[in-house]
Design a protein around this motif. Structure first.
Motif, PDB file in Angstrom:
ATOM      1  N   THR A   1      -6.285  16.690  -2.135  1.00 19.51           N
ATOM      2  CA  THR A   1      -7.282  16.763  -1.068  1.00 19.51           C
ATOM      3  C   THR A   1      -7.012  15.768   0.051  1.00 19.51           C
ATOM      4  OG1 THR A   1      -8.713  15.225  -2.237  1.00 19.51           O
ATOM      5  CG2 THR A   1      -9.073  17.580  -2.635  1.00 19.51           C
ATOM      6  N   SER A   2      -6.040  14.892  -0.142  1.00 19.16           N
ATOM      7  CA  SER A   2      -5.753  13.876   0.867  1.00 19.16           C
ATOM      8  C   SER A   2      -4.255  13.794   1.126  1.00 19.16           C
ATOM      9  CB  SER A   2      -6.290  12.521   0.422  1.00 19.16           C
ATOM     10  OG  SER A   2      -5.708  12.153  -0.815  1.00 19.16           O
TER      11      SER A   2
ATOM     12  N   ARG B   1     -11.152  12.820  10.773  1.00 19.48           N
ATOM     13  CA  ARG B   1     -10.840  12.901   9.344  1.00 19.48           C
ATOM     14  C   ARG B   1      -9.348  13.155   9.081  1.00 19.48           C
ATOM     15  NH1 ARG B   1     -10.005  17.760   7.038  1.00 19.48           N
ATOM     16  NH2 ARG B   1     -10.332  19.583   8.336  1.00 19.48           N
ATOM     17  N   CYS B   2      -8.627  13.542  10.121  1.00 15.59           N
ATOM     18  CA  CYS B   2      -7.186  13.753   9.974  1.00 15.59           C
ATOM     19  C   CYS B   2      -6.382  12.635  10.621  1.00 15.59           C
ATOM     20  CB  CYS B   2      -6.789  15.105  10.559  1.00 15.59           C
ATOM     21  SG  CYS B   2      -7.401  16.470   9.570  1.00 15.59           S
TER      22      CYS B   2
ATOM     23  N   GLU C   1       0.324  22.015  -5.458  1.00 15.92           N
ATOM     24  CA  GLU C   1      -0.711  22.346  -6.423  1.00 15.92           C
ATOM     25  C   GLU C   1      -0.111  22.883  -7.711  1.00 15.92           C
ATOM     26  OE1 GLU C   1      -4.764  25.080  -6.687  1.00 15.92           O
ATOM     27  OE2 GLU C   1      -3.747  24.819  -4.779  1.00 15.92           O
TER      28      GLU C   1
ATOM     29  N   GLY D   1      -5.153  19.165   8.711  1.00 12.99           N
ATOM     30  CA  GLY D   1      -6.557  19.513   8.565  1.00 12.99           C
ATOM     31  C   GLY D   1      -6.782  20.876   7.928  1.00 12.99           C
ATOM     32  N   GLU D   2      -5.795  21.766   8.027  1.00 16.19           N
ATOM     33  CA  GLU D   2      -5.900  23.083   7.405  1.00 16.19           C
ATOM     34  C   GLU D   2      -5.707  23.023   5.891  1.00 16.19           C
ATOM     35  OE1 GLU D   2      -3.256  25.849   9.289  1.00 16.19           O
ATOM     36  OE2 GLU D   2      -3.909  25.232  11.301  1.00 16.19           O
TER      37      GLU D   2
ATOM     38  N   PHE E   1      -5.756  19.789   3.953  1.00 10.32           N
ATOM     39  CA  PHE E   1      -6.314  18.613   3.288  1.00 10.32           C
ATOM     40  C   PHE E   1      -7.690  18.279   3.839  1.00 10.32           C
ATOM     41  CE2 PHE E   1      -1.684  18.236   3.225  1.00 10.32           C
ATOM     42  CZ  PHE E   1      -1.460  18.081   1.863  1.00 10.32           C
ATOM     43  N   ASP E   2      -8.508  17.644   3.009  1.00 10.59           N
ATOM     44  CA  ASP E   2      -9.844  17.220   3.433  1.00 10.59           C
ATOM     45  C   ASP E   2      -9.766  16.046   4.398  1.00 10.59           C
ATOM     46  OD1 ASP E   2     -10.873  19.166   1.774  1.00 10.59           O
ATOM     47  OD2 ASP E   2     -11.283  17.773   0.127  1.00 10.59           O
ATOM     48  N   TRP E   3      -8.785  15.187   4.205  1.00 10.49           N
ATOM     49  CA  TRP E   3      -8.592  14.033   5.085  1.00 10.49           C
ATOM     50  C   TRP E   3      -7.161  13.555   5.002  1.00 10.49           C
ATOM     51  CZ3 TRP E   3      -7.416   9.469   2.493  1.00 10.49           C
ATOM     52  CH2 TRP E   3      -7.765   9.408   1.147  1.00 10.49           C
TER      53      TRP E   3
ATOM     54  N   ARG F   1      -5.215  20.716  -6.787  1.00 14.37           N
ATOM     55  CA  ARG F   1      -5.035  20.756  -5.334  1.00 14.37           C
ATOM     56  C   ARG F   1      -5.250  19.368  -4.748  1.00 14.37           C
ATOM     57  NH1 ARG F   1      -8.614  20.578  -1.543  1.00 14.37           N
ATOM     58  NH2 ARG F   1      -8.167  21.322   0.541  1.00 14.37           N
TER      59      ARG F   1
END
Length: 90
Positions: free
Chosen positions: A10-11, A48-49, A2, A28-29, A31-33, A8
């Motif tokens: 997100t993926s 999602r991970c 970041e 998963g902690e 990133f969103d996916w 940041r």
């Protein structure tokens, strides 16, 4: 990342598409996916991970073709060949 990028992320894509359960939980902690390298369509109930993806290498010139029965058959065949290739001795 970041601080370096100024935003940041997100993926995430796992290096070589491989990760065990602990790595997936950690992703998963932060990133969103996250994407693996499984050659498949993403489904609404997908983890999602551990999202499959279609590499650009396998995409035809007309991306809409991937949504046709022929496109699905093409990806299924490529996925089988990819799986066989992983088991061949190097």
């Amino acid at each position: 990342m970041e601080a370096h990028l100024g935003f940041r992320p997100t993926s995430f894509c796992y290096p070589y598409g491989e990760a065990d359960a602990a790595v997936r939980r950690t992703a998963g902690e932060f990133f969103d996916w996250a994407c693996c390298s499984d050659l498949a369509y993403t489904r609404p109930d997908a983890d999602r991970c551990w999202l499959p993806r279609i590499d650009a290498y396998y995409a035809p010139a007309n991306l809409a073709t991937l949504l046709t029965p022929a496109g699905r058959l093409y990806l299924a065949a490529r996925g089988i060949l990819r799986g066989v290739n992983r088991w061949l001795p190097r």
